[in-house]
Scaffold this motif. Structure first.
Motif, PDB file in Angstrom:
ATOM      1  N   VAL A 117       2.876  12.025   2.921  1.00 55.89           N
ATOM      2  CA  VAL A 117       3.879  11.429   3.443  1.00 55.89           C
ATOM      3  C   VAL A 117       3.935   9.972   2.949  1.00 55.89           C
ATOM      4  O   VAL A 117       2.773   9.456   2.331  1.00 55.89           O
ATOM      5  CB  VAL A 117       3.599  11.458   4.911  1.00 55.89           C
ATOM      6  N   ILE A 118       5.077   9.347   3.254  1.00 57.57           N
ATOM      7  CA  ILE A 118       5.111   7.818   2.455  1.00 57.57           C
ATOM      8  C   ILE A 118       5.005   7.044   3.658  1.00 57.57           C
ATOM      9  O   ILE A 118       5.645   7.142   4.685  1.00 57.57           O
ATOM     10  CB  ILE A 118       6.727   7.859   1.927  1.00 57.57           C
ATOM     11  N   VAL A 119       4.263   5.828   3.222  1.00 58.86           N
ATOM     12  CA  VAL A 119       3.981   5.041   4.243  1.00 58.86           C
ATOM     13  C   VAL A 119       5.242   4.334   4.515  1.00 58.86           C
ATOM     14  O   VAL A 119       5.811   3.572   3.688  1.00 58.86           O
ATOM     15  CB  VAL A 119       2.585   3.972   3.742  1.00 58.86           C
ATOM     16  N   PRO A 120       5.636   3.994   5.692  1.00 60.17           N
ATOM     17  CA  PRO A 120       6.728   3.309   5.943  1.00 60.17           C
ATOM     18  C   PRO A 120       6.845   1.987   6.090  1.00 60.17           C
ATOM     19  O   PRO A 120       5.516   1.293   6.028  1.00 60.17           O
ATOM     20  CB  PRO A 120       7.355   3.791   7.441  1.00 60.17           C
ATOM     21  N   GLU A 121       7.693   1.131   5.973  1.00 57.13           N
ATOM     22  CA  GLU A 121       7.699  -0.434   6.042  1.00 57.13           C
ATOM     23  C   GLU A 121       7.565  -0.825   7.415  1.00 57.13           C
ATOM     24  O   GLU A 121       8.434  -0.471   8.260  1.00 57.13           O
ATOM     25  CB  GLU A 121       8.943  -1.029   5.613  1.00 57.13           C
ATOM     26  N   LEU A 122       6.542  -1.640   7.803  1.00 59.91           N
ATOM     27  CA  LEU A 122       6.335  -2.045   9.124  1.00 59.91           C
ATOM     28  C   LEU A 122       6.374  -3.589   9.251  1.00 59.91           C
ATOM     29  O   LEU A 122       5.838  -4.026  10.436  1.00 59.91           O
ATOM     30  CB  LEU A 122       5.020  -1.439   9.510  1.00 59.91           C
ATOM     31  N   LYS A 123       6.602  -4.168   8.277  1.00 63.56           N
ATOM     32  CA  LYS A 123       6.587  -5.826   8.245  1.00 63.56           C
ATOM     33  C   LYS A 123       7.439  -6.231   9.399  1.00 63.56           C
ATOM     34  O   LYS A 123       8.670  -5.887   9.549  1.00 63.56           O
ATOM     35  CB  LYS A 123       7.061  -6.227   6.926  1.00 63.56           C
ATOM     36  N   GLY A 124       7.052  -7.115  10.224  1.00 63.20           N
ATOM     37  CA  GLY A 124       7.772  -7.634  11.348  1.00 63.20           C
ATOM     38  C   GLY A 124       7.564  -6.948  12.483  1.00 63.20           C
ATOM     39  O   GLY A 124       8.149  -7.580  13.566  1.00 63.20           O
ATOM     40  N   LEU A 125       7.108  -5.702  12.624  1.00 66.44           N
ATOM     41  CA  LEU A 125       7.057  -4.987  13.858  1.00 66.44           C
ATOM     42  C   LEU A 125       5.814  -5.157  14.434  1.00 66.44           C
ATOM     43  O   LEU A 125       4.747  -5.763  14.174  1.00 66.44           O
ATOM     44  CB  LEU A 125       7.051  -3.388  13.438  1.00 66.44           C
ATOM     45  N   GLY A 126       5.722  -4.994  16.072  1.00 66.80           N
ATOM     46  CA  GLY A 126       4.517  -5.154  16.821  1.00 66.80           C
ATOM     47  C   GLY A 126       3.876  -3.917  16.733  1.00 66.80           C
ATOM     48  O   GLY A 126       4.113  -2.912  16.138  1.00 66.80           O
ATOM     49  N   LEU A 127       2.571  -3.768  17.110  1.00 70.42           N
ATOM     50  CA  LEU A 127       1.567  -2.737  17.063  1.00 70.42           C
ATOM     51  C   LEU A 127       2.163  -1.448  17.628  1.00 70.42           C
ATOM     52  O   LEU A 127       2.119  -0.326  17.378  1.00 70.42           O
ATOM     53  CB  LEU A 127       0.197  -2.989  17.742  1.00 70.42           C
ATOM     54  N   SER A 128       2.921  -1.528  19.129  1.00 70.60           N
ATOM     55  CA  SER A 128       3.184  -0.538  19.840  1.00 70.60           C
ATOM     56  C   SER A 128       4.459   0.147  19.121  1.00 70.60           C
ATOM     57  O   SER A 128       4.500   1.428  18.829  1.00 70.60           O
ATOM     58  CB  SER A 128       3.864  -0.960  21.049  1.00 70.60           C
ATOM     59  N   GLU A 129       5.260  -0.584  18.155  1.00 69.78           N
ATOM     60  CA  GLU A 129       6.237  -0.075  17.463  1.00 69.78           C
ATOM     61  C   GLU A 129       5.803   0.615  16.355  1.00 69.78           C
ATOM     62  O   GLU A 129       6.297   1.893  15.955  1.00 69.78           O
ATOM     63  CB  GLU A 129       7.492  -1.160  17.005  1.00 69.78           C
ATOM     64  N   ALA A 130       4.909   0.205  15.804  1.00 67.63           N
ATOM     65  CA  ALA A 130       4.333   0.575  14.391  1.00 67.63           C
ATOM     66  C   ALA A 130       3.362   2.026  14.697  1.00 67.63           C
ATOM     67  O   ALA A 130       3.314   2.792  13.976  1.00 67.63           O
ATOM     68  CB  ALA A 130       3.351  -0.313  13.828  1.00 67.63           C
ATOM     69  N   THR A 131       2.823   2.067  15.814  1.00 74.75           N
ATOM     70  CA  THR A 131       2.247   2.904  16.265  1.00 74.75           C
ATOM     71  C   THR A 131       3.167   4.308  16.558  1.00 74.75           C
ATOM     72  O   THR A 131       2.700   5.391  15.855  1.00 74.75           O
ATOM     73  CB  THR A 131       1.189   3.013  17.537  1.00 74.75           C
TER      74      THR A 131
END
Length: 242
Positions: A107-121
């Protein structure tokens, strides 16, 4: 006499045990398990194709590779599926079709820059990924507790189930504001930059206390804490126009 009798009994027992083990090994792995030309299909999952071919041939069966498949359970180059299933009874010289694992799907690692931990999880879990180590770095552009970057970086291909390292912003570093009052403007500007601040507005006011070109006031005040990279405004002494 008693000692010799016990010894003979022990030797006989060991010989019988070893003979039984040899027969079991031959029965299970060397001689085809057959009855009236029928053979019991062995479990080949988890074996390499080379290992599976030896097991199949020893049982009078033919091994056919049907292709490759992604598998969460079996490592790359291991047999992950077979047909007929283990325990099935077939005629001798029948074929077993096996499928080789390509490993877990990528799978491709998504762009998480600027997100909080809960959203990233949530975003990672939807892709079958999980959060691994969490690190914190000072950052003046990304809000505190928001993600700065990931490792592997966004866009990288990883295996489903892999852990992604998260780098969180700790906010900008808070440092002490230097005392600039009483210093020449050029000196004050140099100190501001050396300390990691930025020169803000520079205004001039008439002063009877300070010489011309000397800093007479500053904002923020000296000794207070301010974010690294923030501005320091200066008021410089001047004289009335003649």
């Amino acid at each position: 006499m008693y000692y010799n009798g016990s010894r003979v009994f022990l030797i006989s027992f060991l010989v019988s045990l070893i003979t039984s083990l040899v027969v079991c090994v031959l029965f299970l792995y060397v001689l085809p398990i057959s009855k009236g030309g029928e053979v019991v299909i062995p479990d080949l999952t988890g074996s390499t194709p080379e290992q599976a071919r030896v097991i199949a041939e020893n049982r009078g069966l033919l091994l056919v590779v049907g292709g490759e498949e992604e598998s969460e359970k079996f490592a790359e180059n291991q047999i992950c599926r077979q047909n007929p299933l283990p325990g099935s009874v077939v005629r001798s010289k029948s074929s077993i079709t096996v499928f080789i694992s390509k490993g877990a799907s990528n799978v491709i690692v998504p762009e998480l820059k600027g997100l909080g931990l809960s959203e990233a999880t949530i975003k990672l879990n939807d892709l079958g990924l999980r959060i691994g180590d969490i690190k914190t770095e000072e950052n003046s552009t990304i809000e505190k507790d928001k993600i700065i970057s990931t490792l592997p970086v966004a866009g990288s291909r990883v295996k489903r189930g892999d852990a992604i390292t998260i780098v969180l912003s700790g906010g900008a570093e808070m440092i002490e504001v230097p005392r600039l009052i009483g210093k020449a403007l050029t000196t004050a500007k140099r100190i501001i930059e050396e300390k990691g601040f930025v020169v803000g507005s520079v205004s001039y006011e008439v002063s009877t206390e300070f010489d011309v070109g000397i800093v007479m006031a500053q904002n923020p005040k000296p000794g207070t804490k301010a974010r690294k990279g923030s501005k320091i405004d200066l008021i410089v002494a001047t004289v009335l126009d003649q």
